[in-house]
Design a protein around this motif. Sequence first.
Motif: not given
Lengths: 111, 110
Positions: A83-111
């Motif tokens: 849907k149009l409202e799904d347009s966003a930056m989507y971040f993946c993360a993985s966790r070790w201990g208490h820290e989450q490590y984020f990826g650079p993101g995927t910018r999704l554009t729905v037209t």
Amino acid sequence: EPEVTQTPSHQVTQMGQEVILRCVPISNHLYFYWYRQILGQKVEFLVSFYNNEISEKSEIFDDQFSVERPDGSNFTLKIRSTKLEDSAMYFCASRWGHEQYFGPGTRLTVT
Amino acid sequence: AQSVAQPEDQVNVAEGNPLTVKCTYSVSGNPYLFWYVQYPNRGLQFLLKYITGDNLVKGSYGFEAEFNKSQTSFHLKKPSALVSDSALYFCAANDYKLSFGAGTTVTVRA
């Protein structure tokens, strides 16, 4: 230093189409996450994944969304009918201990 | 329910001056608190965390944060800001499912 990677960096799709966003978490991490950030808004939790199943999901994560770890390295987020409202930056993360490590993101554009 | 508030949308400082980015939290149980930084077109980069122990936490790039239980705050500080510190800063709570503040844009002018 190991890092979370995401592909593609930018995805443009038409409303109603299915998209799959891909992530490769850090190899020895066991907890995986998807977050999204709509332009100008805060980062929001979507879903967490552990031991090959969803451990928690937000109200945003409705039936249109699914996650999968198809092999030992990839972690994917699928949006079945965008849907149009799904347009966003989507971040993946993985966790070790208490820290989450984020990826650079995927910018999704729905037209 | 837990929430994190960053009361300032923007913080502007001159290079060499102290930098403070404010954060307050509302969590049940023991708070796990984090600061992340986001540079343009980049992901979220971990700066520091408070889990337990000393209230003053030191992190990457000369940043530190002070946990104040009575004021439910976790302000980020840097004694002498650099132009390269200009970025978007997020405070977050919990570790299993991060709840983020709205973010504070820091601009350090030369």
